[in-house]
Design an enzyme around this catalytic site. Structure first.
Site, mmCIF file in Angstrom:
data_model
loop_
_atom_site.group_PDB
_atom_site.id
_atom_site.type_symbol
_atom_site.label_atom_id
_atom_site.label_comp_id
_atom_site.label_asym_id
_atom_site.label_seq_id
_atom_site.Cartn_x
_atom_site.Cartn_y
_atom_site.Cartn_z
ATOM 1 N N ASP A 9 41.781 4.862 44.953
ATOM 2 C CA ASP A 9 41.582 6.311 45.083
ATOM 3 C C ASP A 9 42.823 7.117 45.486
ATOM 4 O O ASP A 9 42.759 7.975 46.378
ATOM 5 C CB ASP A 9 40.444 6.599 46.091
ATOM 6 N N LYS A 107 34.285 5.435 39.806
ATOM 7 C CA LYS A 107 33.130 5.089 40.639
ATOM 8 C C LYS A 107 32.582 6.335 41.309
ATOM 9 O O LYS A 107 33.290 7.329 41.448
ATOM 10 C CB LYS A 107 33.524 4.040 41.684
ATOM 11 N N CYS A 152 36.857 3.511 51.465
ATOM 12 C CA CYS A 152 36.887 2.833 50.164
ATOM 13 C C CYS A 152 37.726 1.561 50.162
ATOM 14 O O CYS A 152 37.350 0.582 49.515
ATOM 15 C CB CYS A 152 37.311 3.813 49.079
#
Ligand code: VGL
Ligand code: ZN
Length: 198
Positions: A9, A107, A152
């Site tokens: 990310d 995602k 994450c």
């Protein structure tokens, strides 16, 4: 090649000036580029939410970001609107060397469920497909870098350890959010799961 670098990310919304900025989130871009240049396989993840996603505080009356609510699959921290599909905030940091990636995994695209981990959505049962991708490529060893350490990155590394990969988190190439002591808890959980903190 049995080793992969998984970059979590590294998107504008998690960097300074973004909707869910992680302190110094952009400070790790150059180091990640250098690590990618050395790595075998490289996989990037991209948080990719539809507008009005159920993890956004804006969708829960009277709730503010960083509060926790109970959703059908369990506890969910609420976030500011972030990484909305096809917005600037969802794009990768402009200096990230995305050309180096073998695969980009999106995602969090299902409206009713969040997905911190690169392997399973937050119900901890819906797979993203990454495990199958890595297994069919014969990859057994994973290094994690990126944002955010305590969400994450941690959830991905813990799932990877549970799935039987040899896992390392390169802590200097990660930055965290730190909600209610989540950073300290994250390091404990990772160590307990056998993840190497490098
Ligand atoms: C993340 C909160 C919400 C992350 C993504 O990348 O750590 N955190 N969505
Ligand atoms: Zn998100």
């Amino acid at each position: 090649m049995t080793h992969a670098l998984i970059v979590i990310d590294m998107q504008n919304d998690f960097c300074p000036g973004g909707a869910l900025a992680v302190a110094d989130g952009d400070a790790i871009v150059a180091g990640i580029n250098a690590e990618m240049a050395r790595a075998g396989a490289v996989i990037l993840t991209q948080d990719w939410h539809p507008a009005g996603h159920s993890s956004f505080a804006s969708q829960h009356q009277g709730r503010a970001p960083l509060e926790t609510v109970l959703l059908p699959y369990g506890a969910q921290v609420l976030w500011p609107d972030h990484c909305v599909q096809a917005t600037m905030g969802a794009q990768f940091h402009p200096d990230l060397n995305t050309e180096r990636a073998d695969m980009i995994l999106r995602k969090g695209f299902r409206p009713d469920i969040d997905s911190y981990s690169a392997f399973f959505e937050n119900d901890q049962t819906t797979p993203t497909g990454l495990d199958g991708y890595l297994r069919t490529r014969g990859i057994t060893d994973l290094d994690f870098v990126g944002l955010a350490t305590d969400f994450c990155v941690a959830w991905s590394a813990l799932d990877a350890a549970r799935l039987g990969y040899r896992v390392r988190v390169l802590t200097e190439l990660c930055r965290g959010i730190d909600v209610n002591g989540s950073m300290a808890r994250t390091y404990e959980d990772l160590r307990a799961a056998g993840v190497a903190l490098v």
